[in-house]
Design a protein around this motif. Structure first.
Motif, PDB file in Angstrom:
ATOM      1  N   ILE A  91       0.830  -1.203   0.000  1.00 20.45           N
ATOM      2  CA  ILE A  91       0.000   0.000   0.000  1.00 20.45           C
ATOM      3  C   ILE A  91       0.870   1.261   0.000  1.00 20.45           C
ATOM      4  N   LEU A  92       1.943   1.249   0.739  1.00 19.69           N
ATOM      5  CA  LEU A  92       2.782   2.449   0.878  1.00 19.69           C
ATOM      6  C   LEU A  92       3.705   2.671  -0.310  1.00 19.69           C
ATOM      7  N   ASP A  93       4.134   1.583  -0.951  1.00 17.20           N
ATOM      8  CA  ASP A  93       5.096   1.688  -2.061  1.00 17.20           C
ATOM      9  C   ASP A  93       4.592   0.915  -3.280  1.00 17.20           C
ATOM     10  N   GLY A  94       3.321   1.088  -3.591  1.00 22.25           N
ATOM     11  CA  GLY A  94       2.731   0.364  -4.712  1.00 22.25           C
ATOM     12  C   GLY A  94       3.181   0.893  -6.061  1.00 22.25           C
ATOM     13  N   ASP A  95       2.683   0.283  -7.111  1.00 21.56           N
ATOM     14  CA  ASP A  95       3.096   0.652  -8.468  1.00 21.56           C
ATOM     15  C   ASP A  95       2.740   2.098  -8.804  1.00 21.56           C
ATOM     16  N   ASP A  96       1.688   2.625  -8.192  1.00 21.59           N
ATOM     17  CA  ASP A  96       1.277   4.015  -8.434  1.00 21.59           C
ATOM     18  C   ASP A  96       1.679   4.941  -7.303  1.00 21.59           C
TER      19      ASP A  96
END
Length: 283
Positions: A91-96
């Motif tokens: 959630i913190l370092d997702g693709d977006d």
């Protein structure tokens, strides 16, 4: 606060067959649902203390992608029907980037949790689909019985997006010649397959798109509902299927309409005289 979505009831009904659960064995690997959530931070890990503090409030943008895989909050990732939720790197370092959306202090918890379903309503009224062939994408064009009798014209094709590859199956020669001429000047790879009755769309998807699916598919004529169904199965995420005919199909077709929601696929019709008109914005 956590809201309950109709999709949560679909998990109860479908179990691991829900499109966002990828066949997960819920009997041995259960999930915690609820993706409409308002959260308050009660503790922060050592490596994140410069970014977050206790008391910060967020809603979760639930459609989470990590390393190219959809790990939706409340589906593959544990959701909000629990007292405490661990927010991890997905959630913190997702693709977006980060999928947490800050909430102002004066915003109510229930009000914040409703942001996700209301965003779905707003999105439904916005025409944000692609208005062109996908640049660098893969196109499949399928001719059906009777398509050879039509006069196909590719008006405006020189201004359209330039795909990487065009695959043609049973395409009438007049249109096939137009496509080859346009593709040759743009460096687009053009492939002609065996007849539709002799091919497998699954093999085409694997061979020409690496298993992802075609970004743009055109079915010419109304002579084969089976071609429409195969085209639907072959679509990539956010793919577009255009049925190019002004005549009705001989029977209803079986389409996976759930993909409109989960994969953002799009379906349109167009006249043989201007197949690319299907990409025009709705006014």
């Amino acid at each position: 606060a956590a809201g309950l979505c109709f999709s949560d009831t679909k998990i109860i009904k479908l179990g691991g067959d829900h499109p966002r659960l990828y066949g997960r064995d819920l009997a041995n690997d259960p999930i915690i649902p609820a993706h409409e959530a308002a959260l308050t931070i009660i503790a922060v890990g050592e490596n994140r203390r410069e970014q977050y503090k206790v008391g910060d409030r967020f809603v979760v943008q639930a459609d989470i992608y990590f390393d190219g895989v959809n790990l939706a909050f409340g589906y593959m990732l544990p959701g909000a029907l629990q007292q405490y939720v661990l927010i991890g790197k997905e959630i913190l370092d997702g693709d977006d980037g980060c999928y947490l959306v800050p909430v102002q202090a004066e915003t109510g918890y229930a009000e914040a949790a409703l942001a996700e379903p209301w965003a779905c309503v707003v999105r439904a009224y916005r025409d944000v689909r692609r208005s062109d062939l996908k640049p660098g994408g893969a196109v499949w064009i399928i001719g059906t019985p009777g398509a050879e009798d039509e006069d196909y014209r590719l008006a405006g094709a020189e201004y359209a997006g330039v795909p990487r590859r065009v695959v043609m199956t049973d395409v009438p020669e007049g249109l096939a010649g137009q496509i080859r001429n346009l593709a040759g000047g743009a460096g687009v790879q053009v492939t002609t397959t065996d007849r539709f009755s002799e091919i497998s769309e699954a093999e085409l998807v694997e061979n020409y798109t690496g298993g992802k699916g075609f970004d743009d598919v055109f079915v010419l004529g109304s002579g084969s509902p089976e071609a429409v169904e195969a085209a639907d199965r072959s679509l990539n995420k956010r793919g577009r299927l255009t049925i190019v005919t002004d005549k009705p199909l001989p029977r209803p077709v079986n389409l996976d309409v759930g993909r409109i929601h989960y994969d953002e696929t799009y379906y349109a019709g167009a006249s043989p005289k201007n197949p690319l008109a299907a990409y025009r914005k709705i006014r």
